[in-house]
Motif scaffolding. Structure first.
Motif, PDB file in Angstrom:
ATOM      1  N   ASN A 169       0.820  -1.216   0.000  1.00 18.01           N
ATOM      2  CA  ASN A 169       0.000   0.000   0.000  1.00 18.01           C
ATOM      3  C   ASN A 169       0.849   1.259   0.000  1.00 18.01           C
ATOM      4  O   ASN A 169       0.369   2.338  -0.324  1.00 18.01           O
ATOM      5  N   GLY A 170       2.120   1.134   0.395  1.00 19.61           N
ATOM      6  CA  GLY A 170       2.968   2.305   0.460  1.00 19.61           C
ATOM      7  C   GLY A 170       3.799   2.531  -0.777  1.00 19.61           C
ATOM      8  O   GLY A 170       4.588   3.477  -0.833  1.00 19.61           O
ATOM      9  N   ALA A 171       3.679   1.668  -1.775  1.00 15.92           N
ATOM     10  CA  ALA A 171       4.474   1.807  -2.986  1.00 15.92           C
ATOM     11  C   ALA A 171       4.213   3.152  -3.637  1.00 15.92           C
ATOM     12  O   ALA A 171       3.063   3.547  -3.813  1.00 15.92           O
ATOM     13  N   GLY A 172       5.269   3.839  -3.979  1.00 15.60           N
ATOM     14  CA  GLY A 172       5.130   5.124  -4.632  1.00 15.60           C
ATOM     15  C   GLY A 172       5.004   6.291  -3.671  1.00 15.60           C
ATOM     16  O   GLY A 172       4.931   7.428  -4.101  1.00 15.60           O
ATOM     17  N   SER A 173       4.977   6.012  -2.370  1.00 14.94           N
ATOM     18  CA  SER A 173       4.890   7.081  -1.390  1.00 14.94           C
ATOM     19  C   SER A 173       6.244   7.768  -1.227  1.00 14.94           C
ATOM     20  O   SER A 173       7.290   7.205  -1.544  1.00 14.94           O
ATOM     21  N   VAL A 174       6.189   8.997  -0.713  1.00 13.78           N
ATOM     22  CA  VAL A 174       7.401   9.794  -0.510  1.00 13.78           C
ATOM     23  C   VAL A 174       7.393  10.336   0.907  1.00 13.78           C
ATOM     24  O   VAL A 174       6.397  10.921   1.351  1.00 13.78           O
ATOM     25  N   GLN A 175       8.489  10.130   1.630  1.00 11.28           N
ATOM     26  CA  GLN A 175       8.611  10.704   2.975  1.00 11.28           C
ATOM     27  C   GLN A 175       9.418  11.991   2.897  1.00 11.28           C
ATOM     28  O   GLN A 175      10.488  12.041   2.295  1.00 11.28           O
ATOM     29  N   ILE A 176       8.881  13.043   3.499  1.00  8.84           N
ATOM     30  CA  ILE A 176       9.585  14.323   3.544  1.00  8.84           C
ATOM     31  C   ILE A 176      10.599  14.263   4.665  1.00  8.84           C
ATOM     32  O   ILE A 176      10.240  14.091   5.838  1.00  8.84           O
ATOM     33  N   THR A 177      11.867  14.365   4.327  1.00  8.67           N
ATOM     34  CA  THR A 177      12.933  14.211   5.316  1.00  8.67           C
ATOM     35  C   THR A 177      13.211  15.498   6.073  1.00  8.67           C
ATOM     36  O   THR A 177      13.867  15.483   7.109  1.00  8.67           O
ATOM     37  N   LEU A 178      12.745  16.631   5.573  1.00  9.70           N
ATOM     38  CA  LEU A 178      12.937  17.896   6.270  1.00  9.70           C
ATOM     39  C   LEU A 178      11.985  17.974   7.457  1.00  9.70           C
ATOM     40  O   LEU A 178      10.774  17.814   7.309  1.00  9.70           O
ATOM     41  N   GLN A 179      12.542  18.183   8.637  1.00  9.08           N
ATOM     42  CA  GLN A 179      11.730  18.181   9.842  1.00  9.08           C
ATOM     43  C   GLN A 179      11.282  19.600  10.193  1.00  9.08           C
ATOM     44  O   GLN A 179      12.064  20.409  10.679  1.00  9.08           O
ATOM     45  N   LEU A 180      10.000  19.879   9.941  1.00  6.55           N
ATOM     46  CA  LEU A 180       9.403  21.150  10.312  1.00  6.55           C
ATOM     47  C   LEU A 180       8.238  20.886  11.256  1.00  6.55           C
ATOM     48  O   LEU A 180       7.447  19.966  11.033  1.00  6.55           O
ATOM     49  N   SER A 181       8.127  21.686  12.296  1.00  2.00           N
ATOM     50  CA  SER A 181       6.993  21.570  13.203  1.00  2.00           C
ATOM     51  C   SER A 181       5.764  22.200  12.557  1.00  2.00           C
ATOM     52  O   SER A 181       5.872  22.946  11.573  1.00  2.00           O
ATOM     53  N   GLN A 182       4.594  21.917  13.118  1.00  2.00           N
ATOM     54  CA  GLN A 182       3.376  22.545  12.600  1.00  2.00           C
ATOM     55  C   GLN A 182       3.451  24.061  12.756  1.00  2.00           C
ATOM     56  O   GLN A 182       2.941  24.801  11.910  1.00  2.00           O
ATOM     57  N   GLN A 183       4.085  24.534  13.834  1.00  2.00           N
ATOM     58  CA  GLN A 183       4.220  25.971  14.039  1.00  2.00           C
ATOM     59  C   GLN A 183       5.091  26.594  12.953  1.00  2.00           C
ATOM     60  O   GLN A 183       4.797  27.682  12.442  1.00  2.00           O
ATOM     61  N   GLU A 184       6.180  25.915  12.578  1.00  2.00           N
ATOM     62  CA  GLU A 184       7.048  26.421  11.519  1.00  2.00           C
ATOM     63  C   GLU A 184       6.330  26.403  10.172  1.00  2.00           C
ATOM     64  O   GLU A 184       6.451  27.344   9.381  1.00  2.00           O
ATOM     65  N   LEU A 185       5.563  25.332   9.921  1.00  2.00           N
ATOM     66  CA  LEU A 185       4.791  25.256   8.684  1.00  2.00           C
ATOM     67  C   LEU A 185       3.745  26.369   8.648  1.00  2.00           C
ATOM     68  O   LEU A 185       3.516  26.983   7.594  1.00  2.00           O
ATOM     69  N   ALA A 186       3.146  26.669   9.795  1.00  2.00           N
ATOM     70  CA  ALA A 186       2.163  27.742   9.870  1.00  2.00           C
ATOM     71  C   ALA A 186       2.810  29.085   9.527  1.00  2.00           C
ATOM     72  O   ALA A 186       2.228  29.909   8.810  1.00  2.00           O
ATOM     73  N   GLY A 187       4.020  29.316  10.046  1.00  2.00           N
ATOM     74  CA  GLY A 187       4.719  30.551   9.731  1.00  2.00           C
ATOM     75  C   GLY A 187       5.079  30.660   8.264  1.00  2.00           C
ATOM     76  O   GLY A 187       5.172  31.770   7.717  1.00  2.00           O
ATOM     77  N   TRP A 188       5.263  29.525   7.609  1.00  2.00           N
ATOM     78  CA  TRP A 188       5.631  29.514   6.194  1.00  2.00           C
ATOM     79  C   TRP A 188       4.433  29.841   5.307  1.00  2.00           C
ATOM     80  O   TRP A 188       4.576  30.530   4.299  1.00  2.00           O
TER      81      TRP A 188
END
Length: 229
Positions: A169-188
């Motif tokens: 079921n995970g074939a073709g999936s991509v893991q984002i290796t950059l670690q951002l918190s939800q707060q950092e993503l919110a600021g972005w």
């Protein structure tokens, strides 16, 4: 051996120009969450990221952070302040242990003056950054918070994604290796943490992503890209 981010300054330099740059600079190691450049500092040096990842952000009046960019290996850092000699417009801090090639502002300017191709490359990259900034500003008027979050996840998956296939079921999936918190993503994306949390729930409900502690797996990048638009 560290893989340079495609399209980055160091990745695009010719072998000869890269050797000349490395001969001029000095290598320095950085711990996670270590500040390279503080906002408001007068420029005295530049850096080329050799390994690790950084974020650039500016402080908000309410005490929060507005994330401006994330960069990977090969990125040129601090060049604008070295050129215009004005205080740095953002704080640059490591997201993980990193290594960088450092040069004084004078050494960097001398390098550009004697390496025409590198100067043209830097100008092209600055233009790309300005266009990207314009595009992100336009997103605020076109997309809601969910669309902006989806857009940033597409960008992160394309730049910092690695294949992730725990099973059929995970074939073709991509893991984002950059670690951002939800707060950092919110600021972005220019939204509240609550709005980002709601957007991630929406994307999970559509089976587009899977999230964990500082982990995001994109299960259908093409569908996520369509959702962003």
């Amino acid at each position: 051996m560290t893989v340079l981010e495609p399209g980055s300054f160091l990745a695009e330099l010719s072998a000869r120009d890269r050797a000349d740059l490395e001969e001029l600079g000095r290598t320095r190691e950085y711990a996670r969450a270590e500040v390279l450049f503080p906002e408001g500092e007068l420029s005295s040096w530049v850096a080329v990221l050799l390994s690790g990842q950084i974020k650039a952000y500016t402080n908000l009046e309410n005490g929060g952070e507005a994330l401006l960019a994330v960069r990977g290996p090969g990125s040129l850092l601090g060049e604008v302040a070295a050129i215009d000699r004005l205080p740095r417009s953002a704080t640059v801090v490591t997201l993980e242990p990193a290594r960088a090639l450092t040069l004084t502002a004078a050494e960097f300017m001398d390098f550009l003056q004697t390496h025409g191709a590198a100067s043209v490359l830097m100008m092209r990259m600055l233009c790309q950054r300005w266009r990207d900034a314009d595009r992100k500003r336009a997103e605020f008027g076109r997309y809601d918070a969910t669309g902006r979050v989806a857009e940033r996840l597409v960008e992160l998956a394309e730049r910092f994604g690695t294949p992730y296939a725990p099973g059929a079921n995970g074939a073709g999936s991509v893991q984002i290796t950059l670690q951002l918190s939800q707060q950092e993503l919110a600021g972005w994306v220019g939204a509240s943490r609550e709005a980002v949390s709601k957007a991630l729930r929406t994307l999970r409900a559509h089976d587009l992503i899977e999230t964990g502690r500082r982990k995001i797996i994109v299960h259908d990048l093409a569908a996520l890209r369509r959702h962003a638009r």
